[in-house]
Design a protein around this motif. Structure first.
Motif, mmCIF file in Angstrom:
data_model
loop_
_atom_site.group_PDB
_atom_site.id
_atom_site.type_symbol
_atom_site.label_atom_id
_atom_site.label_comp_id
_atom_site.label_asym_id
_atom_site.label_seq_id
_atom_site.Cartn_x
_atom_site.Cartn_y
_atom_site.Cartn_z
ATOM 1 N N ASP A 119 0.853 -1.184 0.000
ATOM 2 C CA ASP A 119 0.000 0.000 0.000
ATOM 3 C C ASP A 119 0.886 1.231 0.000
ATOM 4 O O ASP A 119 1.826 1.335 0.817
ATOM 5 N N HIS A 120 0.583 2.167 -0.889
ATOM 6 C CA HIS A 120 1.382 3.384 -1.005
ATOM 7 C C HIS A 120 0.481 4.596 -0.827
ATOM 8 O O HIS A 120 -0.431 4.830 -1.634
ATOM 9 N N PHE A 121 0.693 5.351 0.238
ATOM 10 C CA PHE A 121 -0.077 6.556 0.527
ATOM 11 C C PHE A 121 0.712 7.733 -0.035
ATOM 12 O O PHE A 121 1.666 8.225 0.578
ATOM 13 N N LEU A 122 0.337 8.173 -1.208
ATOM 14 C CA LEU A 122 1.101 9.182 -1.934
ATOM 15 C C LEU A 122 0.717 10.593 -1.532
ATOM 16 O O LEU A 122 1.549 11.493 -1.536
ATOM 17 N N SER A 123 -0.548 10.790 -1.216
ATOM 18 C CA SER A 123 -1.027 12.110 -0.810
ATOM 19 C C SER A 123 -2.364 11.932 -0.114
ATOM 20 O O SER A 123 -3.156 11.066 -0.471
ATOM 21 N N ASP A 124 -2.604 12.756 0.885
ATOM 22 C CA ASP A 124 -3.865 12.689 1.620
ATOM 23 C C ASP A 124 -4.077 14.060 2.263
ATOM 24 O O ASP A 124 -3.707 14.296 3.397
ATOM 25 N N ARG A 125 -4.679 14.977 1.516
ATOM 26 C CA ARG A 125 -4.750 16.371 1.933
ATOM 27 C C ARG A 125 -6.182 16.781 2.286
ATOM 28 O O ARG A 125 -7.112 16.467 1.564
ATOM 29 N N THR A 126 -6.298 17.493 3.376
ATOM 30 C CA THR A 126 -7.561 18.117 3.754
ATOM 31 C C THR A 126 -7.317 19.602 3.902
ATOM 32 O O THR A 126 -6.423 20.022 4.657
ATOM 33 N N LEU A 127 -8.089 20.412 3.192
ATOM 34 C CA LEU A 127 -7.934 21.864 3.253
ATOM 35 C C LEU A 127 -8.891 22.414 4.296
ATOM 36 O O LEU A 127 -10.111 22.345 4.130
ATOM 37 N N ASN A 128 -8.338 22.904 5.392
ATOM 38 C CA ASN A 128 -9.133 23.600 6.392
ATOM 39 C C ASN A 128 -9.077 25.087 6.063
ATOM 40 O O ASN A 128 -8.105 25.774 6.379
ATOM 41 N N GLY A 129 -10.109 25.582 5.382
ATOM 42 C CA GLY A 129 -10.091 26.959 4.914
ATOM 43 C C GLY A 129 -10.248 27.942 6.056
ATOM 44 O O GLY A 129 -10.801 27.643 7.111
ATOM 45 N N ALA A 130 -9.750 29.156 5.844
ATOM 46 C CA ALA A 130 -9.928 30.216 6.827
ATOM 47 C C ALA A 130 -11.420 30.507 6.962
ATOM 48 O O ALA A 130 -12.121 30.678 5.976
ATOM 49 N N ASN A 131 -11.912 30.528 8.188
ATOM 50 C CA ASN A 131 -13.333 30.790 8.408
ATOM 51 C C ASN A 131 -13.713 32.161 7.883
ATOM 52 O O ASN A 131 -12.940 33.120 7.964
ATOM 53 N N TYR B 14 1.110 15.701 2.516
ATOM 54 C CA TYR B 14 1.216 16.520 1.320
ATOM 55 C C TYR B 14 2.651 16.718 0.847
ATOM 56 O O TYR B 14 2.877 17.114 -0.281
ATOM 57 N N ASN B 15 3.622 16.435 1.677
ATOM 58 C CA ASN B 15 5.012 16.524 1.227
ATOM 59 C C ASN B 15 5.790 15.244 1.523
ATOM 60 O O ASN B 15 7.008 15.225 1.446
ATOM 61 N N LYS B 16 5.099 14.186 1.871
ATOM 62 C CA LYS B 16 5.771 12.927 2.141
ATOM 63 C C LYS B 16 4.863 11.789 1.717
ATOM 64 O O LYS B 16 3.651 11.958 1.563
ATOM 65 N N THR B 17 5.447 10.628 1.512
ATOM 66 C CA THR B 17 4.688 9.432 1.150
ATOM 67 C C THR B 17 4.975 8.342 2.173
ATOM 68 O O THR B 17 6.043 8.307 2.788
ATOM 69 N N LEU B 18 4.023 7.444 2.324
ATOM 70 C CA LEU B 18 4.168 6.335 3.249
ATOM 71 C C LEU B 18 3.906 5.032 2.510
ATOM 72 O O LEU B 18 3.094 4.984 1.580
ATOM 73 N N HIS B 19 4.573 3.963 2.936
ATOM 74 C CA HIS B 19 4.484 2.683 2.235
ATOM 75 C C HIS B 19 4.367 1.555 3.258
ATOM 76 O O HIS B 19 5.034 1.560 4.295
ATOM 77 N N ASN B 20 3.508 0.604 2.937
ATOM 78 C CA ASN B 20 3.288 -0.520 3.837
ATOM 79 C C ASN B 20 3.299 -1.811 3.030
ATOM 80 O O ASN B 20 2.934 -1.818 1.855
ATOM 81 N N VAL B 21 3.685 -2.921 3.656
ATOM 82 C CA VAL B 21 3.815 -4.209 2.975
ATOM 83 C C VAL B 21 3.125 -5.278 3.807
ATOM 84 O O VAL B 21 3.296 -5.336 5.030
ATOM 85 N N HIS B 22 2.344 -6.154 3.126
ATOM 86 C CA HIS B 22 1.590 -7.203 3.795
ATOM 87 C C HIS B 22 1.881 -8.538 3.104
ATOM 88 O O HIS B 22 2.057 -8.598 1.886
ATOM 89 N N LEU B 23 1.887 -9.621 3.871
ATOM 90 C CA LEU B 23 2.295 -10.930 3.371
ATOM 91 C C LEU B 23 1.167 -11.935 3.538
ATOM 92 O O LEU B 23 0.443 -11.929 4.536
ATOM 93 N N ARG B 24 1.048 -12.802 2.531
ATOM 94 C CA ARG B 24 0.133 -13.946 2.618
ATOM 95 C C ARG B 24 0.855 -15.183 2.093
ATOM 96 O O ARG B 24 1.475 -15.155 1.034
ATOM 97 N N VAL B 25 0.756 -16.287 2.841
ATOM 98 C CA VAL B 25 1.293 -17.577 2.409
ATOM 99 C C VAL B 25 0.184 -18.611 2.533
ATOM 100 O O VAL B 25 -0.399 -18.772 3.613
ATOM 101 N N LEU C 42 6.533 -1.046 10.391
ATOM 102 C CA LEU C 42 6.820 0.362 10.141
ATOM 103 C C LEU C 42 5.907 1.248 10.984
ATOM 104 O O LEU C 42 4.753 0.919 11.251
ATOM 105 N N LYS C 43 6.414 2.412 11.375
ATOM 106 C CA LYS C 43 5.631 3.419 12.079
ATOM 107 C C LYS C 43 5.412 4.595 11.123
ATOM 108 O O LYS C 43 6.327 4.987 10.390
ATOM 109 N N ALA C 44 4.203 5.139 11.142
ATOM 110 C CA ALA C 44 3.862 6.184 10.169
ATOM 111 C C ALA C 44 3.420 7.452 10.892
ATOM 112 O O ALA C 44 2.549 7.403 11.772
#
Length: 907
Positions: free
Chosen positions: A795-807, A850-861, A881-883
């Protein structure tokens, strides 16, 4: 191209024709079984298209048929004649000992003709699956979730509004996520499963349409039972007996309605199979199941399955848990006179327990106990007998009924002294009762939802003189939903009490579902034509045209739908456009009246009297005028079949309108002025001497939310690398989501510091915007001869942005103390004279990744043994891994390390 089954493989040659594969078909009034042998004569036939292991041949040509007596026959097709075949799996060779082997199975989810994605057979086990929600985590845009079965699971498609399958990290309760989750339709064997009748909430009159009810949080973990208005809880659907799953994220055929987000079609099968015992374990969850298929006389089969799951949020304690039991029967029959039937019956129970911590005497207890019974039947008749060619060749009826009992309770101890609370169910001034000084506060919701679904369709096919193939259908369906439960009830002041005179609050009263809820009825008519044309240059045009008419609670919707593709050898272009609608739920329509209780006075003389003078104002709370929400769905895509892989790229634009949301309503009551007479130790008396205006706010559910999802989706299915026995899959997605309330649905808020001139400020409701980019690889080492699969999922988390606009801190209007509303001209909203209404400013900022990516790996046998055992081992986050996000906080969508296993034995 090669399609495969567990018990045998279905082979297609490069030209797309069958090669010595077992088939069944009707010809000259007889049911025939055998094999179509591929040769030059067969190559002159036109194949329409295969779907769900069905295929049709047409054209003036000959077929060589090897029957089940090993004798060859020649079948001559005349001009315009169609031969419909059902592809049968090869029989398993009988051996003296139990034998299991994973043959040429489909290991990953695959794109189909338009926007459908199919998950079949072995791909169901790509992730350790305790329920349907776990299986769907391998779709584009999804990811392996943090494992926790004590919280309900639903799903949303093609949106960045929240976690795709809800998990312990975060359960959104807002309009954005809620409307999308509510708009997903789940069907099992073409029978709709419904959560529209679920009314297990305790304050729907005052809360939002997507509030989260009866939650529990404690030392033992978090508990969130299945919720109204969020779609079917996917934890309730086990994966036993599932033959295939098809997910339509784009435009569905006109047959399918009551949806705005997507469609999940589950197909189960009854066939002869050995007794199988399954057991799974992962963290605090274990599951055991028994499954057996019986072959009966005259093409009849019966399948019986029993499944039990127990889940604890924290394996070290039993404070928070979830239990599920399912018993299912599936009987199928097919006669030689054209009738076929599939009958299913199921009984299930599920309980959610949130127990009080022994060290916390004031803690909350939540208990949920649900039982349900369902019955479904699919029956069809083929008119195409004895060589006849009627306009409609088959008639099909799908009928389903389900009935449930749902009891939810919340209890906690209160020690706050005697307090007055409102109990009048009509307008007036009266003496209010008091709560005990110390007591257990209890709130109950007792629901008995009933759902009936039926669909009737007639189907046919025709080939024109110019070789246009039409496969058409006309149908009607009907949905009925009601709730006969005892409703909401509880102890004194179950939700609100009032502490001091001069205060008011929204009150709570008992509400009986049986007496106050009316049935939700939906009628629909649809017509569909699936058109195929093969051209001389071997290009193929496919177009599915449909029109649906829905009558949902007296509101009409006409829904045109079209999917089309044009195939030019290895390259295809496709597109889809359609309108869909979703009717409001019973819990959104029948909310009970809204009560506002105002304490005019509280007079107590210890040992003699306690007299609370209360005024109640009742506002009708039901939302009978709620319309269905609707969504325009648009997509375009291209597919290319390389020698080594098939690549699918899809762009989509979905617009939801008339979505369900909350409106803040300004109310004015005539507050009574009372004179109180106190004489000695007698209970005080009062008289009303006049009234004065009093302002307050209440909520109501309205159609007033719109949003847009737009994005790209990429899927790649690689051919097996035979030298390495390796199968590779890839998917990626990018989506942007924006949403807002409709014009006129303003935010109304009282100033922080009371102002002599203004009671409330009126503000524009804030907009939201989110974006998300994710990708996933699967690498499966598949050694069929040894029954071995080793799979890696990334699993690759490339971007996950939430814009909290100025009220928007400046008011656009205000409400005076006398109730008069006035809007402020745009050029005057920053005037210092309104500074008492200015909101506290907030910075515009991005949160998430928004300026970094995270990666995770899972195994099945997975390993099959000749003794009949099959063993699977699953490891999530193999590298532990810790994210963390940019702020240094733990990234909630990242799965931590966990281990699981499954073992099955075929007797």
């Amino acid at each position: 191209m090669k399609l495969s089954l567990l018990a045998g493989a279905v082979f297609l040659t490069a030209g797309g024709f069958l090669s010595a594969q077992k088939v069944e078909f009707y010809h000259n009034g007889e049911v025939k079984k055998g094999a179509i042998i591929n040769n030059d004569a067969t190559g002159k036939c036109t194949r329409i298209f295969p779907e769900n292991f069905k295929m049709s041949f047409t054209g003036k040509c000959e077929l060589t048929f090897l029957n089940d007596k090993n004798k060859e026959e020649t079948i001559i097709l005349k001009e315009g004649e169609v031969l419909n075949l059902k592809i049968l799996p090869d029989k398993v060779k009988e051996v003296t000992k139990s034998e299991i082997r994973i043959e040429g199975v489909q290991l990953t989810a695959r794109k189909k003709q338009f926007s459908e994605i199919a998950i079949q057979q072995e791909a169901l086990q790509n992730l350790q699956s305790f329920s349907l929600g776990d299986v769907l985590q391998q779709l584009p845009g999804q990811y392996v979730q943090q494992f926790d079965n004590t919280q309900f699971k639903n799903i949303v498609f093609r949106t960045a509004s929240g976690p795709s399958v809800t998990s312990s990290g975060n359960i959104p309760g807002g309009d954005d996520f809620g409307n999308r989750a509510f708009g997903v339709q789940l069907m099992v064997n073409d029978i709709a499963l419904s959560n529209n009748e679920n009314m297990q909430s305790y304050d729907s009159a005052n809360s939002s349409p997507f509030a989260i009810d009866f939650t529990f949080s404690g030392r033992g973990g978090n508990l969130t039972p299945g919720q109204p208005n969020y779609g079917v809880d996917l934890r309730e659907i086990p994966t036993e007996n599932i033959e295939s799953i098809e997910v339509i994220q784009g435009v569905p055929d006109a047959k399918y309605g009551d949806l705005t987000s997507g469609l999940i079609k589950v197909t189960t099968i009854a066939k002869a199979s050995p007794l199988r015992l399954d057991a799974s374990l992962r963290e605090g969850t274990y599951q055991v199941g028994l499954n057996k298929g019986f072959k009966l006389k005259n093409n009849n089969a019966l399948n019986v399955s029993i499944d039990y799951m127990n889940s604890l949020s924290d394996p070290r304690t039993s404070l928070v848990g979830y239990d599920r039991t399912n018993v299912n029967f599936l009987w199928s029959s097919k006669s030689k006179n054209g009738f076929s039937n599939k009958l299913s019956a199921g009984f299930s129970t599920n309980t959610s327990k949130g127990k009080r911590d022994p060290d916390d005497l004031d803690g909350v207890i939540v208990n949920v106990n649900n039982k349900s019974f369902s019955l479904g039947n699919n029956i069809s008749y083929n008119f195409n007998q004895n060589g006849s060619k009627p306009f409609f060749r088959t008639i099909s009826v799908d009928l389903g009924i389900s009935y449930s009992t749902q009891l939810t309770e919340r209890r906690f101890w209160l020690n706050q002294g005697a307090r007055p609370y409102g109990n009048s169910s009509s307008d007036g001034v009266y003496y209010a009762p008091y709560t005990p000084p110390s007591y257990e506060n209890q709130a109950f919701s007792d629901g008995k939802p009933l759902n009936i679904f039926t669909d009737l369709s007639v189907n046919g096919s025709k080939i024109t003189a110019s070789k246009w193939v039409h496969m058409y259908s006309v149908g009607v369906n009907f949905r009925y939903g009601n709730n006969f439960g005892k409703g909401r009830y509880g102890t004194a002041g179950q939700l609100t009490t009032i502490n001091a005179s001069g205060q008011g609050s929204n009150g709570m009263r008992d509400f009986n579902y049986r007496d106050n809820v009316f049935a939700n009825k939906q009628y629909a008519f649809y017509i569909q034509d699936n058109i195929t044309k093969s051209f001389a240059n071997k290009h193929i045009l496919r177009t599915n045209l449909g029109l649906r008419y829905d009558l949902q609670n007296s509101y009409s919707t006409y829904s045109p739908r079209v999917n089309t593709s044009y195939q030019m050898g290895r390259f295809s272009v496709r597109g889809g456009l359609g309108l869909t609608s979703k009717a409001p739920s019973l819990n959104q329509i029948y909310t009970a009246p809204r009560y506002f209780d105002f304490l005019l006075g509280d007079y107590r003389l210890p040992g003699y009297y306690s007299a609370a003078i209360m005024q109640t104002v009742v506002t009708p709370g039901d939302n009978a005028n709620l319309k269905p929400s609707r969504s325009w769905k648009t997509e375009i895509g291209v597919d290319y079949r390389f020698p080594f892989a098939t690549v699918n790229l899809t762009a989509y634009y979905n617009r939801l309108f008339d979505g369900f949301t909350t409106e803040s309503v300004h109310k004015i009551m005539d507050k009574a002025k009372v004179n109180v007479n106190i004489v000695g130790t007698e209970v005080p008396t009062f008289e009303i001497v006049g009234t004065e205006k009093f302002n307050y706010l209440q909520n109501r559910i309205v159609n007033g939310y719109s949003s847009v999802d737009k994005g790209l989706e990429l899927m790649a299915s690689f051919k097996k690398i035979e030298a390495l026995n390796l199968v590779i899959g890839f998917n990626a997605s990018y989506v942007e989501t924006s949403g807002e309330k409709d014009e006129g649905l303003y935010k109304i808020s009282a100033p922080v510091i009371k102002d002599k001139d203004y009671e409330y400020g009126i503000y524009n409701d804030s907009k939201n915007k989110r974006s998300m980019a994710r990708a996933s690889f699967s690498f499966d080492y598949h050694l069929a001869s040894s029954g071995l699969i080793i799979g890696l999922r990334t699993d690759h988390f490339l971007s996950d942005r939430t814009l909290n606009g100025a009220n928007d801190i400046y008011p656009i209007g205000f409400i005076k103390h006398d109730g008069e509303s006035q809007m402020i001209p745009e050029n005057d909203r920053t005037n210092p004279k309104y500074q008492g209404l200015f909101l506290k400013p907030s910075d515009e900022k991005l949160s998430g990744l928004y300026n970094k990516t995270l990666h995770n790996v899972h195994l099945r046998v997975t390993k099959d043994f000749l003794s009949g055992f099959r063993l699977s081992i699953y490891v999530s986050n193999v590298f532990n891994l810790k994210a963390y996000d940019e702020r240094g906080a733990v990234y909630g969508n990242f799965t931590s390390t966990s281990f699981g296993g499954n073992i099955s034995y075929r007797f």
